[in-house]
Design a protein around this motif. Structure first.
Motif: not given
Length: 111
Positions: A35, A32-33, A29
Motif C-alpha cells: 500500500e 507492487e502489492g 511483485s
C-alpha cells in the motif's frame, strides 16, 4: 506507528529465462502489492541497466516510481557502461550521495 525507511541496492541485473523466480522479480511483485512501500531503490554496477532504455522491467519500475518509490542510479556506473543518456526512470546521483543516504536507512537489502 510510522514505518522506518529501508533501502534496496540492486547491483546486478538479476534477470534470467525463468521470469518470476529471480530476486528482482520477487522484489517488484512485493513492492507492487504494498500500500505504501517504504523503500528507495538504488541501482549500482550492472544493476543500472535495469533503469535504461531496453530494460524488460522498465514499465514496472515506472509504475513503482509513480506510486512513490524513489529510485537513484549511480552516475559513475552509468558512465562506465555508457548508459547515462538512456536512463528512463528515477534520478542519477553520485555514489557518495547513495552511501550517505543509505546510512540513514534502518534496513539495507543487497540484491
Amino acid at each position: 506507528m510510522e514505518q522506518q525507511p529501508w533501502a534496496v541496492v540492486i547491483s546486478q541485473n538479476g534477470l534470467t529465462e525463468m521470469e518470476g523466480h529471480t530476486d528482482i522479480h520477487q522484489l517488484l511483485s512485493m513492492l507492487e502489492g504494498a500500500e505504501q512501500p517504504p523503500v528507495k531503490l538504488y541501482f549500482t554496477t550492472e544493476g543500472v541497466a535495469l533503469v535504461a532504455t531496453g530494460s524488460p522491467i522498465l514499465s514496472r519500475l515506472k509504475e513503482l516510481e509513480a506510486s512513490g518509490v524513489e529510485m537513484v542510479t549511480c552516475r559513475t556506473c552509468l558512465d562506465y557502461l555508457g548508459l547515462r543518456d538512456r536512463v528512463e526512470v528515477g534520478h542519477i546521483n553520485a555514489m557518495e550521495h547513495i552511501m550517505t543516504d543509505m546510512e540513514h536507512s534502518s534496513n539495507v537489502v543487497m540484491l
